[in-house]
Motif scaffolding. Sequence first.
Motif, PDB file in Angstrom:
ATOM      1  N   ASP A 201      44.891  29.641  34.037  1.00 46.44           N
ATOM      2  CA  ASP A 201      44.079  29.988  35.210  1.00 46.44           C
ATOM      3  C   ASP A 201      42.719  30.408  34.647  1.00 46.44           C
ATOM      4  OD1 ASP A 201      43.291  30.786  37.718  1.00 46.44           O
ATOM      5  OD2 ASP A 201      44.424  32.666  37.693  1.00 46.44           O
ATOM      6  N   TYR A 204      37.071  32.544  35.030  1.00 51.31           N
ATOM      7  CA  TYR A 204      36.041  33.474  34.529  1.00 51.31           C
ATOM      8  C   TYR A 204      35.230  32.954  33.354  1.00 51.31           C
ATOM      9  CZ  TYR A 204      38.161  36.935  37.572  1.00 51.31           C
ATOM     10  OH  TYR A 204      38.607  37.609  38.677  1.00 51.31           O
ATOM     11  N   SER A 232      34.548  30.388  42.821  1.00 49.33           N
ATOM     12  CA  SER A 232      34.388  31.724  43.418  1.00 49.33           C
ATOM     13  C   SER A 232      33.480  32.624  42.599  1.00 49.33           C
ATOM     14  CB  SER A 232      35.745  32.404  43.554  1.00 49.33           C
ATOM     15  OG  SER A 232      36.528  31.738  44.492  1.00 49.33           O
TER      16      SER A 232
HETATM   17  C1  LIG Z   1      42.827  35.688  37.412  1.00 51.22           C
HETATM   18  C2  LIG Z   1      42.453  35.196  38.768  1.00 51.22           C
HETATM   19  N1  LIG Z   1      42.912  34.011  39.189  1.00 51.22           N
HETATM   20  C3  LIG Z   1      42.621  33.537  40.402  1.00 51.22           C
HETATM   21  C4  LIG Z   1      41.830  34.245  41.263  1.00 51.22           C
HETATM   22  C5  LIG Z   1      41.574  33.670  42.634  1.00 51.22           C
HETATM   23  O1  LIG Z   1      40.346  33.074  42.733  1.00 51.22           O
HETATM   24  P1  LIG Z   1      39.977  32.109  43.940  1.00 51.22           P
HETATM   25  O2  LIG Z   1      38.896  32.789  44.675  1.00 51.22           O
HETATM   26  O3  LIG Z   1      39.558  30.831  43.301  1.00 51.22           O
HETATM   27  O4  LIG Z   1      41.203  31.924  44.767  1.00 51.22           O
HETATM   28  C6  LIG Z   1      41.328  35.478  40.899  1.00 51.22           C
HETATM   29  C7  LIG Z   1      40.516  36.251  41.858  1.00 51.22           C
HETATM   30  O5  LIG Z   1      40.287  37.395  41.792  1.00 51.22           O
HETATM   31  C8  LIG Z   1      41.638  35.966  39.610  1.00 51.22           C
HETATM   32  O6  LIG Z   1      41.180  37.160  39.200  1.00 51.22           O
END
Ligand SMILES: Cc1ncc(COP(=O)(O)O)c(C=O)c1O
Length: 379
Positions: A201, A204, A232
Amino acid sequence: MIEIANRLKDVKEYYFSIILREVRALISEGKPIINLGIGSPDLDPPKEVVNALKKADVHGYQNYQGIPQIRQSIAHFYDINYTVVLNPENEILPLMGSKEGILHISMAYLNEGDEVLIPNPGYPTYASVTKLVQAKPVFYDLDAGNNWQPDFKALKSLNLSKVKIMWVNYPHMPTGATPTNDLFKKLIEFGKEHNILIVNDNPYSFILNNDPKSILAYKGAKDVAIELNSLSKTFNMSGWRVGMVLGNASYINNILKVKSNMDSGMYYGIQQGAIAALNLSENWLESNNKIYRERRKLVWEICDKLKCTYDTKSTGLFVWAKIPVGKTSELMTDELLYEYDVFVTPGTIFGSKGKGYIRFSLCIDELKIKEVLTRISKN
Ligand SMILES: Cc1ncc(COP(=O)(O)O)c(C=O)c1O
């Protein structure tokens, strides 16, 4: 009353959904709360993105796989930023945020009773979604001493026969630890050896990080690994809900089987905005990071005042701070909330290994961070 489904019995309401209700109640009582808790970018998305949305004038259902241009733009973005070649026809699936991808992947691959490796500390959604599909979370520990990387010796000593998915998240939230080449190579090897789907995932990698990496860039990755990514955080578009899952066509096709039965495509204007974002120059990312860098310096000052320690090499939207001996994460966050009207996140919401830590978000204006400094300096 109607009995709820078994799948919900073990699942609690999302922490932020509960605590933000409490924060809103404090605000309505007139408390001047400053929110350093949640990682929702407060800065504007690029103007090109908003202009592309404004120009869009198509209102019908859209392709379940997204329009071809969004997949081509994602392929281009992955090529130039991560040197990963993806086929836009079948190796890319745009999502409405990467969070929904966690559910889609789990529904595509997990049966009741299957086991899932989940980082501790880690993003709470991996465990809650695992429970929603009636699979079993098996937490693996991450430690500061090992730069928050998995301990493969400990992993291999587990009974892995029922494990089908391993969630990894590098750069890591909440700690901000970055991946090494060796880590991704070992993860691929581990996945192959034990027949486990490795899901990185990766939302960041463009925040305060000079070395964005994708697991898909490593030899053999497409056999056993897929990746989630998102606009995002990278482009300040969290409310737009644009994410993506990437990897081998057969994995993507199975995830599409779930997704195409759950939604009816992403609004055309949002796709146009996403395309504009993905095609921006690197300068935009740097201007965004410049703001986060300044904010982070101030948050480090707050940490110093609170006698918390932190890793100056960590990346991402947060400062992960170790609290002084004698305090607990909850005690410290309660103290900040009720004595100083400052909301920060206790590390324990990310798992037991978050004990002794608190998390500060950088998604807040410098002036407000300075105000926090003033408040905590008064005592
Ligand atoms: C580690 C992690 N994965 C996924 C997400 C979700 O992001 P998205 O806005 O793309 O759904 C976040 C959001 O805070 C996150 O911190």
